[in-house]
Design a protein around this motif. Structure first.
Motif, PDB file in Angstrom:
ATOM      1  N   ILE A  18      17.542  26.080  30.481  1.00 54.77           N
ATOM      2  CA  ILE A  18      16.617  27.207  30.425  1.00 54.77           C
ATOM      3  C   ILE A  18      17.260  28.335  29.629  1.00 54.77           C
ATOM      4  O   ILE A  18      18.452  28.601  29.772  1.00 54.77           O
ATOM      5  N   ARG A  19      16.445  29.013  28.826  1.00 52.40           N
ATOM      6  CA  ARG A  19      16.860  30.255  28.163  1.00 52.40           C
ATOM      7  C   ARG A  19      15.755  31.273  28.392  1.00 52.40           C
ATOM      8  O   ARG A  19      14.595  31.020  28.079  1.00 52.40           O
ATOM      9  N   THR A  20      16.105  32.408  28.972  1.00 53.35           N
ATOM     10  CA  THR A  20      15.105  33.446  29.202  1.00 53.35           C
ATOM     11  C   THR A  20      14.827  34.191  27.893  1.00 53.35           C
ATOM     12  O   THR A  20      15.529  34.019  26.902  1.00 53.35           O
ATOM     13  N   ALA A  21      13.844  35.048  27.940  1.00 52.03           N
ATOM     14  CA  ALA A  21      13.573  35.943  26.822  1.00 52.03           C
ATOM     15  C   ALA A  21      14.694  36.981  26.725  1.00 52.03           C
ATOM     16  O   ALA A  21      15.369  37.278  27.711  1.00 52.03           O
ATOM     17  N   THR A  22      14.889  37.522  25.545  1.00 50.98           N
ATOM     18  CA  THR A  22      15.837  38.620  25.347  1.00 50.98           C
ATOM     19  C   THR A  22      15.140  39.933  25.695  1.00 50.98           C
ATOM     20  O   THR A  22      13.988  40.149  25.339  1.00 50.98           O
ATOM     21  N   VAL A  23      15.848  40.787  26.436  1.00 51.44           N
ATOM     22  CA  VAL A  23      15.352  42.123  26.745  1.00 51.44           C
ATOM     23  C   VAL A  23      16.182  43.084  25.896  1.00 51.44           C
ATOM     24  O   VAL A  23      17.392  43.178  26.055  1.00 51.44           O
ATOM     25  N   TRP A  24      15.540  43.767  24.981  1.00 51.75           N
ATOM     26  CA  TRP A  24      16.237  44.542  23.957  1.00 51.75           C
ATOM     27  C   TRP A  24      16.698  45.907  24.459  1.00 51.75           C
ATOM     28  O   TRP A  24      15.996  46.584  25.193  1.00 51.75           O
ATOM     29  N   LYS A  25      17.904  46.275  24.048  1.00 53.09           N
ATOM     30  CA  LYS A  25      18.474  47.621  24.205  1.00 53.09           C
ATOM     31  C   LYS A  25      18.434  48.144  25.636  1.00 53.09           C
ATOM     32  O   LYS A  25      17.847  49.191  25.927  1.00 53.09           O
ATOM     33  N   GLU A  34      10.174  32.641  36.054  1.00 57.49           N
ATOM     34  CA  GLU A  34      10.367  31.554  37.009  1.00 57.49           C
ATOM     35  C   GLU A  34      10.322  30.220  36.284  1.00 57.49           C
ATOM     36  O   GLU A  34       9.532  30.047  35.352  1.00 57.49           O
ATOM     37  N   TYR A  35      11.183  29.306  36.717  1.00 57.47           N
ATOM     38  CA  TYR A  35      11.267  27.985  36.107  1.00 57.47           C
ATOM     39  C   TYR A  35      11.381  26.944  37.206  1.00 57.47           C
ATOM     40  O   TYR A  35      11.963  27.198  38.253  1.00 57.47           O
ATOM     41  N   GLU A  36      10.847  25.783  36.930  1.00 59.78           N
ATOM     42  CA  GLU A  36      10.993  24.664  37.850  1.00 59.78           C
ATOM     43  C   GLU A  36      11.335  23.435  37.024  1.00 59.78           C
ATOM     44  O   GLU A  36      10.632  23.109  36.068  1.00 59.78           O
ATOM     45  N   VAL A  37      12.459  22.793  37.362  1.00 61.21           N
ATOM     46  CA  VAL A  37      12.923  21.622  36.613  1.00 61.21           C
ATOM     47  C   VAL A  37      13.296  20.518  37.591  1.00 61.21           C
ATOM     48  O   VAL A  37      13.620  20.773  38.749  1.00 61.21           O
ATOM     49  N   GLN A  38      13.245  19.279  37.094  1.00 65.98           N
ATOM     50  CA  GLN A  38      13.661  18.128  37.890  1.00 65.98           C
ATOM     51  C   GLN A  38      15.165  18.208  38.103  1.00 65.98           C
ATOM     52  O   GLN A  38      15.922  18.500  37.177  1.00 65.98           O
ATOM     53  N   LEU A  39      15.623  17.955  39.300  1.00 69.25           N
ATOM     54  CA  LEU A  39      17.035  18.059  39.653  1.00 69.25           C
ATOM     55  C   LEU A  39      17.571  16.684  40.006  1.00 69.25           C
ATOM     56  O   LEU A  39      17.030  16.006  40.879  1.00 69.25           O
ATOM     57  N   ARG A 101      16.586  34.141  42.582  1.00 67.95           N
ATOM     58  CA  ARG A 101      16.006  33.421  43.711  1.00 67.95           C
ATOM     59  C   ARG A 101      16.074  31.956  43.327  1.00 67.95           C
ATOM     60  O   ARG A 101      15.521  31.549  42.306  1.00 67.95           O
ATOM     61  N   VAL A 102      16.784  31.150  44.114  1.00 60.46           N
ATOM     62  CA  VAL A 102      17.014  29.742  43.793  1.00 60.46           C
ATOM     63  C   VAL A 102      16.659  28.899  45.008  1.00 60.46           C
ATOM     64  O   VAL A 102      17.086  29.196  46.124  1.00 60.46           O
ATOM     65  N   GLU A 103      15.858  27.853  44.778  1.00 59.66           N
ATOM     66  CA  GLU A 103      15.485  26.922  45.849  1.00 59.66           C
ATOM     67  C   GLU A 103      15.567  25.493  45.324  1.00 59.66           C
ATOM     68  O   GLU A 103      15.242  25.243  44.167  1.00 59.66           O
ATOM     69  N   VAL A 104      15.971  24.575  46.183  1.00 55.15           N
ATOM     70  CA  VAL A 104      15.875  23.154  45.880  1.00 55.15           C
ATOM     71  C   VAL A 104      14.729  22.615  46.715  1.00 55.15           C
ATOM     72  O   VAL A 104      14.724  22.736  47.943  1.00 55.15           O
ATOM     73  N   ARG A 112      13.542  19.075  43.035  1.00 54.14           N
ATOM     74  CA  ARG A 112      13.273  20.002  41.946  1.00 54.14           C
ATOM     75  C   ARG A 112      14.020  21.305  42.205  1.00 54.14           C
ATOM     76  O   ARG A 112      14.166  21.717  43.354  1.00 54.14           O
ATOM     77  N   LEU A 113      14.469  21.931  41.146  1.00 50.77           N
ATOM     78  CA  LEU A 113      15.093  23.240  41.220  1.00 50.77           C
ATOM     79  C   LEU A 113      14.041  24.277  40.862  1.00 50.77           C
ATOM     80  O   LEU A 113      13.400  24.180  39.820  1.00 50.77           O
ATOM     81  N   HIS A 114      13.848  25.257  41.735  1.00 51.79           N
ATOM     82  CA  HIS A 114      12.960  26.392  41.450  1.00 51.79           C
ATOM     83  C   HIS A 114      13.870  27.597  41.302  1.00 51.79           C
ATOM     84  O   HIS A 114      14.532  28.012  42.260  1.00 51.79           O
ATOM     85  N   CYS A 115      13.929  28.148  40.109  1.00 53.97           N
ATOM     86  CA  CYS A 115      14.844  29.239  39.805  1.00 53.97           C
ATOM     87  C   CYS A 115      14.063  30.429  39.275  1.00 53.97           C
ATOM     88  O   CYS A 115      13.324  30.302  38.309  1.00 53.97           O
ATOM     89  N   SER A 116      14.233  31.573  39.914  1.00 60.11           N
ATOM     90  CA  SER A 116      13.631  32.813  39.439  1.00 60.11           C
ATOM     91  C   SER A 116      14.744  33.735  38.960  1.00 60.11           C
ATOM     92  O   SER A 116      15.621  34.108  39.733  1.00 60.11           O
ATOM     93  N   VAL A 117      14.739  34.048  37.681  1.00 53.20           N
ATOM     94  CA  VAL A 117      15.688  34.997  37.101  1.00 53.20           C
ATOM     95  C   VAL A 117      14.957  36.333  37.067  1.00 53.20           C
ATOM     96  O   VAL A 117      14.022  36.519  36.290  1.00 53.20           O
ATOM     97  N   LEU A 118      15.363  37.257  37.938  1.00 54.39           N
ATOM     98  CA  LEU A 118      14.585  38.466  38.143  1.00 54.39           C
ATOM     99  C   LEU A 118      15.065  39.651  37.298  1.00 54.39           C
ATOM    100  O   LEU A 118      14.325  40.168  36.480  1.00 54.39           O
ATOM    101  N   GLU A 119      16.295  40.093  37.522  1.00 56.14           N
ATOM    102  CA  GLU A 119      16.791  41.273  36.822  1.00 56.14           C
ATOM    103  C   GLU A 119      18.307  41.308  36.893  1.00 56.14           C
ATOM    104  O   GLU A 119      18.933  40.503  37.575  1.00 56.14           O
ATOM    105  N   ALA A 120      18.908  42.249  36.179  1.00 57.58           N
ATOM    106  CA  ALA A 120      20.360  42.420  36.210  1.00 57.58           C
ATOM    107  C   ALA A 120      20.661  43.906  36.102  1.00 57.58           C
ATOM    108  O   ALA A 120      19.816  44.723  35.778  1.00 57.58           O
TER     109      ALA A 120
END
Length: 121
Positions: A18-25, A34-39, A101-104, A112-120
């Motif tokens: 997975i690659r998220t979008a770039t958040v500029w400056k 949020e992403y869901e992939v086969q694990l 937020r990460v769930e199997v 399946r892996l459910h991954c939410s990349v929220l903020e930093a």
């Protein structure tokens, strides 16, 4: 300039999936993706790298978090919260954390892996 152009790479056992979008400056990006992939049943770890996109040279690694299979087993309902970034290059100081937020999930098609990349920050 006091800001970065951050994005995240999510890897399962060192394979980028997975690659998220770039958040500029910004130094406080919000993704909310949020992403869901086969694990694979034999996976060992999930790593999330926070990167700084650079158009003129190689992208810099700001830091990473690593979530092992054992850590996920300790949280059968999943994990949600802030995790401190760890150093990738020992010559550079890393400060910051990422909100995940990460769930199997078990389903008829396997795990399946459910991954939410929220903020930093």
């Amino acid at each position: 300039t006091g800001s970065s152009d951050p994005y995240c790479i999510v890897k399962i056992d060192d394979e980028a999936i997975i690659r998220t979008a770039t958040v500029w400056k910004t130094l406080s990006p919000f993704w909310g993706e949020e992403y869901e992939v086969q694990l694979q049943p034999s996976f060992h770890s999930i790593s999330i790298y926070v990167m700084d996109e650079d158009a003129l040279s190689r992208d810099d690694v700001i830091g990473k978090v690593c979530i092992t299979r054992d850590m996920l087993a300790e949280h059968p309902k999943g994990y949600s919260g802030w995790m401190s970034l760890s150093v990738v290059d020992p010559d550079e100081e890393v400060q910051g954390e990422i909100h995940l937020r990460v769930e199997v999930l078990d389903s008829q098609g396997g795990r399946r892996l459910h991954c939410s990349v929220l903020e930093a920050r």
